[in-house]
Scaffold this motif. Structure first.
Motif, PDB file in Angstrom:
ATOM      1  N   ARG A 124      32.380  38.338  37.439  1.00  0.00           N
ATOM      2  CA  ARG A 124      32.307  37.621  36.175  1.00  0.00           C
ATOM      3  C   ARG A 124      33.395  38.091  35.207  1.00  0.00           C
ATOM      4  O   ARG A 124      33.656  39.287  35.078  1.00  0.00           O
ATOM      5  N   HIS A 135      29.631  27.746  37.620  1.00  0.00           N
ATOM      6  CA  HIS A 135      30.494  28.908  37.399  1.00  0.00           C
ATOM      7  C   HIS A 135      30.664  29.273  35.918  1.00  0.00           C
ATOM      8  O   HIS A 135      30.891  30.440  35.606  1.00  0.00           O
ATOM      9  N   TRP A 136      30.578  28.302  35.020  1.00  0.00           N
ATOM     10  CA  TRP A 136      30.895  28.529  33.614  1.00  0.00           C
ATOM     11  C   TRP A 136      29.633  28.626  32.763  1.00  0.00           C
ATOM     12  O   TRP A 136      28.655  27.922  32.991  1.00  0.00           O
ATOM     13  N   TYR A 187      33.030  33.189  32.984  1.00  0.00           N
ATOM     14  CA  TYR A 187      33.320  32.494  34.237  1.00  0.00           C
ATOM     15  C   TYR A 187      32.969  33.412  35.401  1.00  0.00           C
ATOM     16  O   TYR A 187      33.365  34.582  35.428  1.00  0.00           O
ATOM     17  N   ASN A 188      32.225  32.886  36.364  1.00  0.00           N
ATOM     18  CA  ASN A 188      31.864  33.624  37.574  1.00  0.00           C
ATOM     19  C   ASN A 188      32.653  33.037  38.741  1.00  0.00           C
ATOM     20  O   ASN A 188      32.569  31.840  39.019  1.00  0.00           O
ATOM     21  N   LEU A 189      33.435  33.879  39.416  1.00  0.00           N
ATOM     22  CA  LEU A 189      34.241  33.403  40.535  1.00  0.00           C
ATOM     23  C   LEU A 189      33.366  32.795  41.623  1.00  0.00           C
ATOM     24  O   LEU A 189      33.764  31.837  42.295  1.00  0.00           O
ATOM     25  N   TYR A 190      32.163  33.338  41.790  1.00  0.00           N
ATOM     26  CA  TYR A 190      31.211  32.806  42.758  1.00  0.00           C
ATOM     27  C   TYR A 190      30.146  31.998  42.028  1.00  0.00           C
ATOM     28  O   TYR A 190      29.897  32.197  40.841  1.00  0.00           O
ATOM     29  N   SER A 191      29.514  31.113  42.745  1.00  0.00           N
ATOM     30  CA  SER A 191      28.439  30.328  42.144  1.00  0.00           C
ATOM     31  C   SER A 191      27.295  31.252  41.731  1.00  0.00           C
ATOM     32  O   SER A 191      26.973  32.217  42.427  1.00  0.00           O
ATOM     33  N   GLN A 236      28.728  38.742  42.688  1.00  0.00           N
ATOM     34  CA  GLN A 236      29.151  38.198  41.410  1.00  0.00           C
ATOM     35  C   GLN A 236      30.483  38.833  41.026  1.00  0.00           C
ATOM     36  O   GLN A 236      30.701  40.024  41.258  1.00  0.00           O
TER      37      GLN A 236
END
Length: 420
Positions: free
Chosen positions: A280, A237-238, A266-270, A278
């Motif tokens: 982000r 995520h980061w 940071y992406n809330l989803y993988s 996405q």
């Protein structure tokens, strides 16, 4: 009379969804523009499938989502979903890639290969199974031996491009030239890119005077510079990285500008789900050193400024359509520049509203309060009309709206290119 009308509508609805026994009824959705997504070609090459316009008519839907690869090519993910009868709920995902510089035919054949392979898995669960066969192209020994054991470029990719546009008539002539070069290295853990570029635009106008002579007005501006980006993947995520740029832009009164700073995202989803969704969030502080061509409205010829930006970007590719929306807030951090900022909201939405009806919305709106480089001198009427210099404004925007509606036969997919 009412019962007859209801019966007629019911029969029409039933016929619209009837599936032919000799074909797998399929809907292909290319999210945005995907090179090689040629439905006419798919129809002529895949005899066991029949392609329809609307997903509600299909037994199988296929969504195609593309991403750029580190080598400059394109990776396309094909998402298959069964929607009717014994196929309902069945899903599959296939991926194909094409290298940089691949021809249009190579791109569409790569998609055709994966599309056919995926659809066979669904067709094999229908009455079409007895009429399907499997073929395998075994690699030759020479091909296997020729495969390189390692990458001599160590994942580095270099690209260069140049473009020129020229048009005119007796009283107006314009030209635009652009060139760029990039060096990039992209891996799962790290990516870096270096991109120098140059751009020049010139327009000239011949205006007749009362004495029979002509007055010439010329507008020309250009920009050139180099950008640097480096990003490290921290986990699913980061991400963390750094950005730097050096450029000159005569339109914006920039003689030279250099900026550098870190970035965190940071992406809330993988990121493994990036082809489908996405969300982000990123933050980018930094410092900027700038020298101006002409004295600015704030009586500056050069200055050093702190700055930061917070951004949010959402991208979704789903059966109901696609969303690509972003918002950002930028602000200078110098003591006398805290009131200089810019808020921007933009992106595009492509939605299927009802059967056969799609809506496409695109746009961007910026609330502008960060024009610190405006020239102190007043622009002439000619400079304003030809947009030779950046002018003071409180906002900027663009917008577009598109509607698409189709109806009629859902099975007429004959390809006939005569006199196209």
């Amino acid at each position: 009379m009412t019962r007859l009308l209801l019966l007629t509508l019911a029969l029409l609805g039933t016929s619209a969804f009837a599936q032919p026994a000799d074909h797998l009824v399929t809907h292909v959705d290319c999210q945005g523009y995907i090179a090689g997504c040629d439905e006419d070609f798919f129809q002529t090459e895949l005899d066991f499938a029949r392609f329809v316009r609307d997903p509600s008519d299909a037994a199988v839907t296929v969504r195609l989502v593309s991403e750029d690869t580190g080598g400059g090519g394109e990776r396309v993910t094909l998402l298959f979903e069964g929607r009717r009868g014994s196929l309902r709920g069945r899903r599959d995902t296939l991926v194909t890639s094409t290298p940089a510089g691949a021809s249009q035919d190579a791109q569409r054949r790569a998609l055709l290969s994966r599309l056919g392979l995926g659809l066979v898995g669904f067709a094999g669960r229908t009455g079409l199974a007895d009429r399907l066969s499997v073929a395998y192209d075994a690699p030759s020994a020479e091909t296997e031996e020729a495969a390189p054991a390692s990458d001599p470029w160590n994942s580095w990719v270099f690209q260069t491009s140049a473009q020129g546009f020229f048009d005119g008539q007796s009283q107006i002539a314009s030209s635009s030239m652009y060139g760029s070069f990039s060096a990039s290295r992209v891996t799962e853990a790290f990516k870096v890119s270096i991109t120098p570029y140059a751009n020049y635009n010139r327009t000239s106008f011949e205006l007749p005077r009362e004495d029979g002579t002509d007055s010439t007005i010329v507008s020309d501006n250009g920009s050139y510079g180099i950008g640097f980006d480096a990003v490290k993947s921290l986990d699913a995520h980061w991400s963390a990285g750094a950005r730097a740029s050096l450029y000159r832009n005569t339109f914006s009164n920039i003689d030279a500008s250099a900026s550098v700073g870190p970035a965190l995202e940071y992406n809330l989803y993988s990121f493994a789900e990036s082809t489908q969704r996405q969300l982000r969030f990123s933050y980018s502080p930094g410092v900027r050193v700038v020298a101006y061509q002409d004295t600015t409205l704030f009586l500056k010829t050069q200055e050093v400024l702190g700055q930061h930006q917070l951004a949010v970007a959402a991208e979704f590719a789903q059966p109901w359509g696609s969303v690509d929306v972003n918002a950002s807030a930028f602000q200078y951090l110098a003591a006398d520049r805290f009131d200089k900022y810019r808020l921007t909201l933009g992106g595009g939405v492509d939605l299927r509203v009802v059967r056969g009806l799609s809506v496409r919305l695109d746009g961007r709106y910026s609330f502008v309060r960060d024009q610190i480089g405006l020239r102190a001198s007043d622009a002439t009427d000619g400079e304003i009309l030809t947009r030779q210099f950046e002018l003071a404004t409180g906002y900027s925007y663009y917008a577009s709206v598109g509607l698409s509606y189709s109806f009629g036969s859902i099975f007429n997919q004959v390809v006939n290119p005569r006199l196209d």
